[in-house]
Design an enzyme around this catalytic site. Structure first.
Site, short mmCIF file in Angstrom:
data_model
loop_
_atom_site.label_atom_id
_atom_site.label_comp_id
_atom_site.label_asym_id
_atom_site.label_seq_id
_atom_site.Cartn_x
_atom_site.Cartn_y
_atom_site.Cartn_z
N GLU A 74 23.54 35.14 33.63
CA GLU A 74 24.12 34.55 34.85
C GLU A 74 23.12 34.54 36.01
O GLU A 74 23.48 34.33 37.15
CB GLU A 74 25.39 35.33 35.23
N GLU A 189 40.28 44.63 37.81
CA GLU A 189 41.24 44.42 36.73
C GLU A 189 41.76 45.76 36.19
O GLU A 189 42.75 45.81 35.47
CB GLU A 189 40.58 43.65 35.58
N ASP A 312 45.00 37.36 40.57
CA ASP A 312 43.54 37.46 40.40
C ASP A 312 42.83 36.31 41.13
O ASP A 312 41.81 35.82 40.69
CB ASP A 312 43.16 37.50 38.91
#
Ligand SMILES: O=C(O)c1cc(C(=O)O)c2c(n1)C(=O)C(=O)c1cc(C(=O)O)[nH]c1-2
Ligand SMILES: [Ca+2]
Length: 681
Positions: A74, A189, A312
């Site tokens: 990434e 999370e 979320d």
């Protein structure tokens, strides 16, 4: 006499000049790419124009560099005077000489592989920061590490994690503002309390820390901003036990004139508001853009994009600082397109809401009122049955960077739809004995598995050129899959982007016409960078399929290793040969008791589905789909679940967490699902 290029003396001099004054002067020329988002404003707009709409068709490969990684890449390559720093999965840093395409050094922080499951979304890293001869990388396990840019040797390391009982991780790229290295973390999370910390770039000494959500209100608040925030949470929900969330895991930007830095904060933990704040409330500072004083870390203002976040809907997606003319007046704004599907224009001097417009179809809100509050729909929060909420937790946008070209006035953003059904998790309780225990701490169940009501919308990926003044798309390109790479735009009137299906593409920035493409041998999720070396313009992209969507899904059978490709006009190097990969056939013949399937489903959903996907339904990304394994593998599942060979690659050891009986039930679910979806003969 100047030292020879690529020698330690040259590297020291090149990277040594990266300081605040350099960052500001580079912003006007962008000869180098010294920071994750190019400049403090994170525009990803290069003023270089040697490569243009006229000659981009002659762009060719100059070299490729093997990152030797098989998980998500990434990272945006940062480059100063031909010295490139780029990261691969597991936070491994590579220093590459652009003039030769050869390795200078690598640095492996040796992240414990068994810590892989502590993060939601792949063992990824978005890149490094540079400052005065040092390279800063934040390791997945929460260490912030300073390296000597010339040698790759550790200069200092700091543990940024306040409590290792909880599942904190870091995937983001640090930034350096005013001599401080700044980094947040992920973990919302699983039940964590978000915060962001500044460290002295020279010594590593901690300068300040700002929490994004209030802690236990029976204890003294860290500062006034926490005291005010605590009034927006229902104390009966004891949110502080699960941490509350709000992790600042990606976006940052800095305005030196206003002396303000900006961060985006994350989702609530657990996701469902009534589980953490039963009486409701905005739950500050979740899903907000927050302005901080970069010297002290003191709160200055906030704008909350998703009050009382329930889905979320993080605001951590990359933001861009821009100067626009709105209603005839010059305005200093923040451009932001977070997961929740709305494009925001915010006054960055004071946090005032200017406008918001949805850039995809959404069903959780109909729009924003003039005070900048969303108008929620009736279905947004009721959890009586499984329901598709749009956008899903994958976001209408995620961390994939956007870019802003002042010449076209357009923002180029990767946009997507990844349908997901949510279901109230009625029995949810914070697992205080095992805080940081994965997925069970989300609150909602994501209910996409075989026997629950499937979503009705269709997945899509799209490159959108958005006009932030008119708040509408100027052009869009449909792509073959969601989860495409970040964008770069240039004064050559170009937009560059890699795609999930394994191509690197250049478009005309005004019209969206595709002008050039090259194969990348694997899906692309990261963003490219461009820079000059010895007067010549290059474009580089780090490829490697992964991230949260890439764990269980893919858009191409090409799954080559993490690789950096560097292109220039006239380049003619050969690309490396990559291995193709075939889907297997559905698993057959594992003996199981059908009565075990419902219990196996529940166990699979809370322990396995996030990484392995739904057996036989998802295609399998970097992590195998268990519906396509050999019979003997599933028969011997316990050998993989308990201290198995894959722990070396990041598979958790479930010893003490699952019983042998549980594994039998999970096997029943896997074989049962494969049998249920196998085409009838
Ligand atoms: O709540 C969090 O703390 C947190 C952290 C991260 C992360 O650190 O990568 C992601 C997310 N959330 C998230 O919601 C998400 O969709 C996501 C995608 C990715 C990725 O790298 O592909 N990371 C994350
Ligand atoms: Ca999240």
């Amino acid at each position: 006499q100047a030292p020879a290029k690529g020698t330690p003396a040259h590297i020291k001099a090149a990277v040594g000049k990266v300081n605040a004054a350099f960052m500001q002067s580079n912003a006007t020329q962008t000869a180098d790419w010294p920071s994750y988002g190019l400049d403090y404003a994170e525009t990803r707009h290069s003023k270089l124009n040697q490569i243009s709409t006229d000659n981009v068709k002659d762009l060719g490969l100059v070299w490729s560099y093997n990152l030797e990684s098989r998980r998500g890449v990434e990272s945006t390559p940062v480059v100063v005077d031909g010295i490139m720093y780029v990261t691969a999965s597991w936070s491994i840093v590579h220093a590459v000489d652009v003039r030769t395409g050869k390795r200078i050094w690598t640095y492996d922080p040796k992240v414990p592989r068994e810590a892989g499951y502590k993060g939601c979304c792949d063992v990824v890293n978005r890149g490094v920061a540079l400052h005065e001869g040092k390279v800063f990388v934040a390791a997945y396990d929460g260490r912030l590490i300073a390296l000597d840019a010339a040698t790759g040797k550790e200069v200092w390391a700091q543990d940024t994690i306040i409590d290792r009982k909880f599942s904190y991780t870091i995937t983001g790229a640090p930034r350096v503002f005013k001599g401080n290295v700044i980094i947040g973390n992920g973990g919302a999370e699983y039940g964590v309390r978000g915060y962001i910390t500044a460290y002295d770039a020279k010594t590593g000494a901690q300068k300040w820390r700002w929490f994004t959500v209030p802690g236990d209100p029976s204890k003294p608040f860290e500062d006034e901003s926490m005291e005010r925030a605590a009034k927006t949470w229902d104390h009966a929900g004891k949110w502080w036990e699960a941490g509350g969330g709000g992790t600042a895991w990606d976006a940052m930007a800095f305005d030196p004139e206003l002396n303000l830095m900006y961060i985006g904060t994350g989702n609530g933990s657990p996701w469902q508001r009534d589980k953490r704040s039963p009486a409701g409330g905005d739950n500050l500072y979740l899903a907000s853009i927050v302005a901080l004083n970069p010297d002290t870390g003191k709160y200055v203002w906030h704008y909350q994009e998703t009050p009382g976040d329930n889905w979320d809907y993080t605001s951590t997606q990359p933001m861009i600082l821009a100067d626009l003319t709105l209603d005839g007046k010059p305005r200093k704004v923040i451009l932001h397109a977070p997961k929740n599907g709305f494009f925001f224009v915010i006054d960055r001097t004071n946090g005032q809401f200017i406008s918001a417009k949805n850039f995809v179809d959404v069903n959780w809100a109909t729009g924003y009122d003039q005070n900048g509050r969303p108008i929620e729909t009736a279905i947004a929060r009721t959890g009586d049955r499984p329901r598709e909420i749009i956008p899903s937790a994958f976001g209408a946008r995620n961390w994939h960077s956007m870019s802003f070209n002042p010449a076209t006035g357009l923002v180029y953003m990767p946009v997507q739809g990844v349908p997901l059904t949510l279901m109230d998790n009625k029995d949810w309780k914070f697992n205080a004995e095992r805080p940081g225990e994965p997925h069970s701490n989300m609150g909602w169940n994501t209910a996409n598995f075989a026997n629950v009501e499937p979503p009705t919308s269709k997945p899509f990926g799209r490159l959108v050129a958005w006009d932030p003044v008119k708040q509408q798309a100027a052009w869009t390109k449909e792509q073959i899959s969601p989860w495409n790479g970040g964008t770069l735009t240039t004064a050559g009137n170009l937009v560059f982007q890699g795609t999930a299906d394994g191509r690197f593409i250049a478009y005309n920035a005004t019209t969206g016409e595709q002008l050039w493409e090259a194969p990348t041998g694997t899906g692309v999720i990261a963003a490219p960078s461009t820079y000059l070396v010895d007067g010549k313009q290059y474009v580089s992209i780090a490829v490697g399929w992964g991230g949260v969507y890439g764990l269980a899904q893919r858009a191409t059978d090409r799954t080559g290793p993490g690789t950096v490709y560097t292109f220039a006009v006239g380049g003619n190097a050969q690309p490396p040969a990559h291995v193709a990969y075939q889907l297997g056939k559905l698993v057959e013949g594992v003996k199981y008791d059908p009565a075990h399937v419902p219990a196996g489903t529940a166990l699979y959903v809370s322990n396995c589905v996030f990484c392995h996907g739904v057996p036989g339904v998802d295609r399998g990304g970097n992590i195998p789909n268990l519906g396509y394994m050999d019979t003997s593998f599933i028969e011997n599942l316990d050998k993989f679940v308990f201290k198995g060979p894959a722990t070396a690659r990041g598979m958790p050891d479930f010893t003490g967490k699952l019983s042998n009986d549980d594994v039998q039930k999970i096997k029943a679910f896997i074989q049962g699902t494969a049998d249920a979806i196998r085409p009838k003969k």
